[in-house]
Design a protein around this motif. Structure first.
Motif, PDB file in Angstrom:
ATOM      1  N   ARG A  92       0.830  -1.190   0.000  1.00 38.01           N
ATOM      2  CA  ARG A  92       0.000   0.000   0.000  1.00 38.01           C
ATOM      3  C   ARG A  92       0.870   1.247   0.000  1.00 38.01           C
ATOM      4  O   ARG A  92       2.014   1.226   0.450  1.00 38.01           O
ATOM      5  CB  ARG A  92      -0.961   0.024   1.188  1.00 38.01           C
ATOM      6  CG  ARG A  92      -0.302   0.194   2.552  1.00 38.01           C
ATOM      7  CD  ARG A  92      -1.335   0.062   3.660  1.00 38.01           C
ATOM      8  NE  ARG A  92      -0.758   0.238   4.982  1.00 38.01           N
ATOM      9  CZ  ARG A  92      -1.405   0.040   6.117  1.00 38.01           C
ATOM     10  NH1 ARG A  92      -2.684  -0.354   6.100  1.00 38.01           N
ATOM     11  NH2 ARG A  92      -0.802   0.232   7.282  1.00 38.01           N
ATOM     12  N   GLN A  93       0.305   2.312  -0.522  1.00 37.39           N
ATOM     13  CA  GLN A  93       0.995   3.583  -0.578  1.00 37.39           C
ATOM     14  C   GLN A  93       0.008   4.696  -0.273  1.00 37.39           C
ATOM     15  O   GLN A  93      -0.973   4.880  -0.990  1.00 37.39           O
ATOM     16  CB  GLN A  93       1.642   3.803  -1.944  1.00 37.39           C
ATOM     17  CG  GLN A  93       2.524   5.025  -2.010  1.00 37.39           C
ATOM     18  CD  GLN A  93       3.416   5.023  -3.238  1.00 37.39           C
ATOM     19  OE1 GLN A  93       3.148   4.335  -4.217  1.00 37.39           O
ATOM     20  NE2 GLN A  93       4.491   5.778  -3.180  1.00 37.39           N
ATOM     21  N   ALA A  94       0.274   5.410   0.801  1.00 35.40           N
ATOM     22  CA  ALA A  94      -0.531   6.548   1.192  1.00 35.40           C
ATOM     23  C   ALA A  94       0.098   7.822   0.645  1.00 35.40           C
ATOM     24  O   ALA A  94       1.299   7.856   0.359  1.00 35.40           O
ATOM     25  CB  ALA A  94      -0.644   6.622   2.711  1.00 35.40           C
ATOM     26  N   PRO A  95      -0.683   8.888   0.490  1.00 35.59           N
ATOM     27  CA  PRO A  95      -0.137  10.145  -0.019  1.00 35.59           C
ATOM     28  C   PRO A  95       1.060  10.613   0.800  1.00 35.59           C
ATOM     29  O   PRO A  95       1.004  10.648   2.027  1.00 35.59           O
ATOM     30  CB  PRO A  95      -1.302  11.120   0.094  1.00 35.59           C
ATOM     31  CG  PRO A  95      -2.518  10.253   0.010  1.00 35.59           C
ATOM     32  CD  PRO A  95      -2.148   8.989   0.736  1.00 35.59           C
TER      33      PRO A  95
ATOM     34  N   GLN B 252       6.091   6.289   1.272  1.00 36.36           N
ATOM     35  CA  GLN B 252       6.612   5.257   0.393  1.00 36.36           C
ATOM     36  C   GLN B 252       5.708   4.030   0.400  1.00 36.36           C
ATOM     37  O   GLN B 252       4.981   3.778   1.360  1.00 36.36           O
ATOM     38  CB  GLN B 252       8.028   4.856   0.815  1.00 36.36           C
ATOM     39  CG  GLN B 252       9.078   5.938   0.618  1.00 36.36           C
ATOM     40  CD  GLN B 252      10.470   5.437   0.916  1.00 36.36           C
ATOM     41  OE1 GLN B 252      10.723   4.893   1.990  1.00 36.36           O
ATOM     42  NE2 GLN B 252      11.379   5.612  -0.031  1.00 36.36           N
ATOM     43  N   ARG B 253       5.775   3.283  -0.684  1.00 42.11           N
ATOM     44  CA  ARG B 253       5.030   2.041  -0.739  1.00 42.11           C
ATOM     45  C   ARG B 253       5.595   1.053   0.277  1.00 42.11           C
ATOM     46  O   ARG B 253       6.808   0.916   0.418  1.00 42.11           O
ATOM     47  CB  ARG B 253       5.097   1.452  -2.148  1.00 42.11           C
ATOM     48  CG  ARG B 253       4.177   0.263  -2.372  1.00 42.11           C
ATOM     49  CD  ARG B 253       4.131  -0.142  -3.844  1.00 42.11           C
ATOM     50  NE  ARG B 253       3.618   0.946  -4.676  1.00 42.11           N
ATOM     51  CZ  ARG B 253       3.385   0.839  -5.977  1.00 42.11           C
ATOM     52  NH1 ARG B 253       3.595  -0.307  -6.601  1.00 42.11           N
ATOM     53  NH2 ARG B 253       2.938   1.887  -6.654  1.00 42.11           N
ATOM     54  N   GLU B 254       4.708   0.362   0.978  1.00 44.48           N
ATOM     55  CA  GLU B 254       5.126  -0.564   2.013  1.00 44.48           C
ATOM     56  C   GLU B 254       4.413  -1.894   1.875  1.00 44.48           C
ATOM     57  O   GLU B 254       3.276  -1.967   1.398  1.00 44.48           O
ATOM     58  CB  GLU B 254       4.844   0.016   3.409  1.00 44.48           C
ATOM     59  CG  GLU B 254       3.367   0.227   3.709  1.00 44.48           C
ATOM     60  CD  GLU B 254       3.100   0.662   5.139  1.00 44.48           C
ATOM     61  OE1 GLU B 254       4.026   0.628   5.968  1.00 44.48           O
ATOM     62  OE2 GLU B 254       1.942   1.048   5.433  1.00 44.48           O
ATOM     63  N   LEU B 255       5.090  -2.934   2.306  1.00 42.69           N
ATOM     64  CA  LEU B 255       4.491  -4.265   2.325  1.00 42.69           C
ATOM     65  C   LEU B 255       3.440  -4.337   3.417  1.00 42.69           C
ATOM     66  O   LEU B 255       3.683  -3.946   4.558  1.00 42.69           O
ATOM     67  CB  LEU B 255       5.559  -5.325   2.570  1.00 42.69           C
ATOM     68  CG  LEU B 255       5.050  -6.756   2.768  1.00 42.69           C
ATOM     69  CD1 LEU B 255       4.467  -7.302   1.474  1.00 42.69           C
ATOM     70  CD2 LEU B 255       6.162  -7.664   3.279  1.00 42.69           C
ATOM     71  N   VAL B 256       2.278  -4.849   3.067  1.00 41.10           N
ATOM     72  CA  VAL B 256       1.201  -5.070   4.026  1.00 41.10           C
ATOM     73  C   VAL B 256       1.188  -6.525   4.477  1.00 41.10           C
ATOM     74  O   VAL B 256       1.174  -6.826   5.671  1.00 41.10           O
ATOM     75  CB  VAL B 256      -0.167  -4.685   3.438  1.00 41.10           C
ATOM     76  CG1 VAL B 256      -1.287  -4.990   4.429  1.00 41.10           C
ATOM     77  CG2 VAL B 256      -0.181  -3.218   3.043  1.00 41.10           C
TER      78      VAL B 256
ATOM     79  N   ALA C 101      -5.141   4.189   1.783  1.00 38.84           N
ATOM     80  CA  ALA C 101      -4.031   4.117   0.844  1.00 38.84           C
ATOM     81  C   ALA C 101      -4.517   3.477  -0.442  1.00 38.84           C
ATOM     82  O   ALA C 101      -5.628   2.945  -0.508  1.00 38.84           O
ATOM     83  CB  ALA C 101      -2.872   3.298   1.426  1.00 38.84           C
ATOM     84  N   VAL C 102      -3.663   3.526  -1.450  1.00 37.21           N
ATOM     85  CA  VAL C 102      -3.865   2.705  -2.630  1.00 37.21           C
ATOM     86  C   VAL C 102      -3.196   1.365  -2.365  1.00 37.21           C
ATOM     87  O   VAL C 102      -2.018   1.318  -2.008  1.00 37.21           O
ATOM     88  CB  VAL C 102      -3.285   3.353  -3.891  1.00 37.21           C
ATOM     89  CG1 VAL C 102      -3.457   2.429  -5.095  1.00 37.21           C
ATOM     90  CG2 VAL C 102      -3.955   4.697  -4.153  1.00 37.21           C
ATOM     91  N   TYR C 103      -3.934   0.293  -2.526  1.00 40.43           N
ATOM     92  CA  TYR C 103      -3.437  -1.046  -2.271  1.00 40.43           C
ATOM     93  C   TYR C 103      -3.120  -1.734  -3.589  1.00 40.43           C
ATOM     94  O   TYR C 103      -3.937  -1.751  -4.508  1.00 40.43           O
ATOM     95  CB  TYR C 103      -4.463  -1.866  -1.484  1.00 40.43           C
ATOM     96  CG  TYR C 103      -4.521  -1.498  -0.023  1.00 40.43           C
ATOM     97  CD1 TYR C 103      -4.040  -2.367   0.955  1.00 40.43           C
ATOM     98  CD2 TYR C 103      -5.036  -0.275   0.380  1.00 40.43           C
ATOM     99  CE1 TYR C 103      -4.079  -2.025   2.293  1.00 40.43           C
ATOM    100  CE2 TYR C 103      -5.073   0.084   1.713  1.00 40.43           C
ATOM    101  CZ  TYR C 103      -4.598  -0.798   2.671  1.00 40.43           C
ATOM    102  OH  TYR C 103      -4.633  -0.455   4.005  1.00 40.43           O
TER     103      TYR C 103
END
Length: 121
Positions: free
Chosen positions: A38-41, A44-48, A91-93
């Motif tokens: 996921r990446q929130a505004p 950084q993109r992170e592993l969920v 976030a965008v997943y």
């Protein structure tokens, strides 16, 4: 290449639940690991969460006890059950397939297009 099709995103109130799904399609292949990022505004993109072909899982500390990742090998689909959602989960997943093999050939990792999850307070 392997195509990933996502569904299940949307708007939910804090404390609610959503179930994301991501189906992999293409020619005959095997996937070692499927996961959700996921990446929130502004972040950084992170592993969920991720799951291997053998069923091993790992989760980000922030979602442990709330999210569950599962995999349907017959349908080549990965799911993310999200419970007790919090505004910070907004976030965008993205789903991701890693370790893709076709015969003896290793394919490039594949990413989905992403699906928006918004949790209101």
């Amino acid at each position: 290449q392997v195509q990933l099709v996502e569904s299940g995103g949307g708007l939910v109130q804090a404390g609610g639940s959503l179930r994301l799904s991501c189906a992999a399609s293409g020619t005959i292949f095997s996937i070692n690991t499927m996961g959700w990022y996921r990446q929130a505004p502004g972040k950084q993109r992170e592993l969920v969460a991720a799951i291997t072909s053998g069923g091993s899982t790992n989760y980000a500390d922030s979602v442990k006890g709330r999210f569950t990742i599962s995999r349907d090998s017959a349908k080549n689909t990965v799911y993310l059950q999200m419970n007790s959602l919090k505004p910070e989960d907004t976030a965008v997943y993205y789903c991701k397939a890693e370790g893709i093999t076709r015969g003896s050939y290793y394919m490039n990792d594949s990413w989905g297009q992403g699906t928006q999850v918004t949790v209101s307070s």
